[in-house]
Design a protein around this motif. Sequence first.
Motif, PDB file in Angstrom:
ATOM      1  N   UNK A  82       0.816  -1.209   0.000  1.00 56.35           N
ATOM      2  CA  UNK A  82       0.000   0.000   0.000  1.00 56.35           C
ATOM      3  C   UNK A  82       0.856   1.268   0.000  1.00 56.35           C
ATOM      4  N   UNK A  83       2.007   1.202   0.594  1.00 55.69           N
ATOM      5  CA  UNK A  83       2.874   2.380   0.651  1.00 55.69           C
ATOM      6  C   UNK A  83       4.298   1.930   0.936  1.00 55.69           C
ATOM      7  N   UNK A  84       5.215   2.787   0.593  1.00 53.09           N
ATOM      8  CA  UNK A  84       6.615   2.519   0.922  1.00 53.09           C
ATOM      9  C   UNK A  84       7.162   3.701   1.704  1.00 53.09           C
ATOM     10  N   UNK A  85       8.172   3.418   2.466  1.00 51.84           N
ATOM     11  CA  UNK A  85       8.798   4.457   3.269  1.00 51.84           C
ATOM     12  C   UNK A  85      10.143   3.971   3.753  1.00 51.84           C
ATOM     13  N   UNK A  86      10.631   4.599   4.785  1.00 53.69           N
ATOM     14  CA  UNK A  86      11.903   4.193   5.367  1.00 53.69           C
ATOM     15  C   UNK A  86      11.765   4.116   6.873  1.00 53.69           C
ATOM     16  N   UNK A  87      12.588   3.271   7.475  1.00 55.62           N
ATOM     17  CA  UNK A  87      12.583   3.189   8.931  1.00 55.62           C
ATOM     18  C   UNK A  87      13.505   4.270   9.494  1.00 55.62           C
ATOM     19  N   UNK A  88      13.706   4.265  10.804  1.00 57.72           N
ATOM     20  CA  UNK A  88      14.512   5.298  11.460  1.00 57.72           C
ATOM     21  C   UNK A  88      15.946   5.327  10.939  1.00 57.72           C
ATOM     22  N   UNK A  89      16.434   4.181  10.476  1.00 62.29           N
ATOM     23  CA  UNK A  89      17.793   4.116   9.950  1.00 62.29           C
ATOM     24  C   UNK A  89      17.894   4.420   8.467  1.00 62.29           C
ATOM     25  N   UNK A  90      16.775   4.712   7.823  1.00 59.11           N
ATOM     26  CA  UNK A  90      16.785   5.040   6.399  1.00 59.11           C
ATOM     27  C   UNK A  90      16.619   3.843   5.479  1.00 59.11           C
ATOM     28  N   UNK A  91      16.369   2.657   6.041  1.00 56.83           N
ATOM     29  CA  UNK A  91      16.166   1.466   5.217  1.00 56.83           C
ATOM     30  C   UNK A  91      14.722   1.406   4.731  1.00 56.83           C
ATOM     31  N   UNK A  92      14.516   0.848   3.537  1.00 60.44           N
ATOM     32  CA  UNK A  92      13.152   0.781   3.004  1.00 60.44           C
ATOM     33  C   UNK A  92      12.239  -0.136   3.819  1.00 60.44           C
ATOM     34  N   UNK A  93      10.975   0.260   3.917  1.00 58.27           N
ATOM     35  CA  UNK A  93       9.934  -0.526   4.583  1.00 58.27           C
ATOM     36  C   UNK A  93       8.669  -0.386   3.745  1.00 58.27           C
ATOM     37  N   UNK A  94       7.955  -1.509   3.579  1.00 52.88           N
ATOM     38  CA  UNK A  94       6.716  -1.511   2.802  1.00 52.88           C
ATOM     39  C   UNK A  94       5.540  -1.809   3.716  1.00 52.88           C
ATOM     40  N   UNK A  95       4.511  -0.970   3.634  1.00 54.08           N
ATOM     41  CA  UNK A  95       3.277  -1.194   4.392  1.00 54.08           C
ATOM     42  C   UNK A  95       2.349  -2.004   3.501  1.00 54.08           C
ATOM     43  N   UNK A  96       1.865  -3.135   4.013  1.00 53.50           N
ATOM     44  CA  UNK A  96       1.013  -4.026   3.235  1.00 53.50           C
ATOM     45  C   UNK A  96      -0.323  -4.240   3.926  1.00 53.50           C
ATOM     46  N   UNK A  97      -1.272  -4.710   3.125  1.00 50.53           N
ATOM     47  CA  UNK A  97      -2.600  -5.017   3.657  1.00 50.53           C
ATOM     48  C   UNK A  97      -3.275  -5.970   2.693  1.00 50.53           C
ATOM     49  N   UNK A  98      -4.064  -6.876   3.217  1.00 50.21           N
ATOM     50  CA  UNK A  98      -4.837  -7.776   2.373  1.00 50.21           C
ATOM     51  C   UNK A  98      -6.003  -7.051   1.734  1.00 50.21           C
ATOM     52  N   UNK A  99      -6.351  -7.420   0.512  1.00 54.89           N
ATOM     53  CA  UNK A  99      -7.466  -6.787  -0.185  1.00 54.89           C
ATOM     54  C   UNK A  99      -8.791  -7.042   0.513  1.00 54.89           C
ATOM     55  N   UNK A 100      -8.904  -8.145   1.225  1.00 53.93           N
ATOM     56  CA  UNK A 100     -10.135  -8.482   1.929  1.00 53.93           C
ATOM     57  C   UNK A 100     -10.192  -7.935   3.339  1.00 53.93           C
ATOM     58  N   UNK A 101      -9.213  -7.138   3.714  1.00 52.13           N
ATOM     59  CA  UNK A 101      -9.157  -6.575   5.061  1.00 52.13           C
ATOM     60  C   UNK A 101      -9.638  -5.131   5.034  1.00 52.13           C
ATOM     61  N   UNK A 102     -10.207  -4.691   6.141  1.00 54.66           N
ATOM     62  CA  UNK A 102     -10.631  -3.296   6.226  1.00 54.66           C
ATOM     63  C   UNK A 102      -9.741  -2.494   7.179  1.00 54.66           C
ATOM     64  N   UNK A 103      -8.906  -3.194   7.910  1.00 53.25           N
ATOM     65  CA  UNK A 103      -7.916  -2.539   8.776  1.00 53.25           C
ATOM     66  C   UNK A 103      -6.833  -3.568   9.091  1.00 53.25           C
ATOM     67  N   UNK A 104      -5.821  -3.121   9.717  1.00 53.25           N
ATOM     68  CA  UNK A 104      -4.707  -4.011  10.044  1.00 53.25           C
ATOM     69  C   UNK A 104      -3.696  -4.033   8.910  1.00 53.25           C
ATOM     70  N   UNK A 105      -2.501  -3.688   9.220  1.00 58.76           N
ATOM     71  CA  UNK A 105      -1.437  -3.662   8.228  1.00 58.76           C
ATOM     72  C   UNK A 105      -0.242  -4.457   8.739  1.00 58.76           C
ATOM     73  N   UNK A 106       0.614  -4.834   7.809  1.00 64.24           N
ATOM     74  CA  UNK A 106       1.883  -5.466   8.139  1.00 64.24           C
ATOM     75  C   UNK A 106       2.973  -4.644   7.464  1.00 64.24           C
ATOM     76  N   UNK A 107       4.177  -4.797   7.981  1.00 62.32           N
ATOM     77  CA  UNK A 107       5.316  -4.090   7.407  1.00 62.32           C
ATOM     78  C   UNK A 107       6.343  -5.106   6.946  1.00 62.32           C
TER      79      UNK A 107
END
Length: 161
Positions: A82-107
């Motif tokens: 769903x989105x990409x970003x970086x952690x506190x150290x500047x490393x990439x992190x991806x925010x994910x979510x299932x299409x059948x979910x209405x809330x709750x994400x994983x990184x």
Amino acid sequence: MAGKNEGNNVMVIPNEVFFSRITESLAAGRNVTFTVKGYSMFPFMRNEKDRVCLERYDGRELSAGEVILFRYNGKYILHRVYASGTDAGGSPVYRTMGDGNIRGVEYAVPSAVAGVMICRITPGGKEWKCSSFSWKTLSWVWRKLLFVRRWFLAVLRRVYR
């Protein structure tokens, strides 16, 4: 637990064993195809009906809308970025979510990503490429409809039982 369902001639194996084989094949550069199990990616992927084909994750930057197989809290998950970003150290992190979910994400961090979905295969054998305009467009629309997803899912679950 391993076992065999005699009626359907289906072998049941533990997820850890199944996904270790999947990730080994991906790491060796082989594409893998398997039937999805679970409802978290409905309506794009239907439990025990649709198959997905994945290719090895090559370390590139992932885009919103791509579906990835990754390890999170000790389990393998197939969800959409769903989105990409970086952690506190500047490393990439991806925010994910299932299409059948209405809330709750994983990184997912790149080192946890094993594969990227390249197509969905219907029970009839029709392939829907993730690189196609229709897949990308519907994926984009679905991500934008998060605020009304609950109602869409309620209708779709009744239609596609």
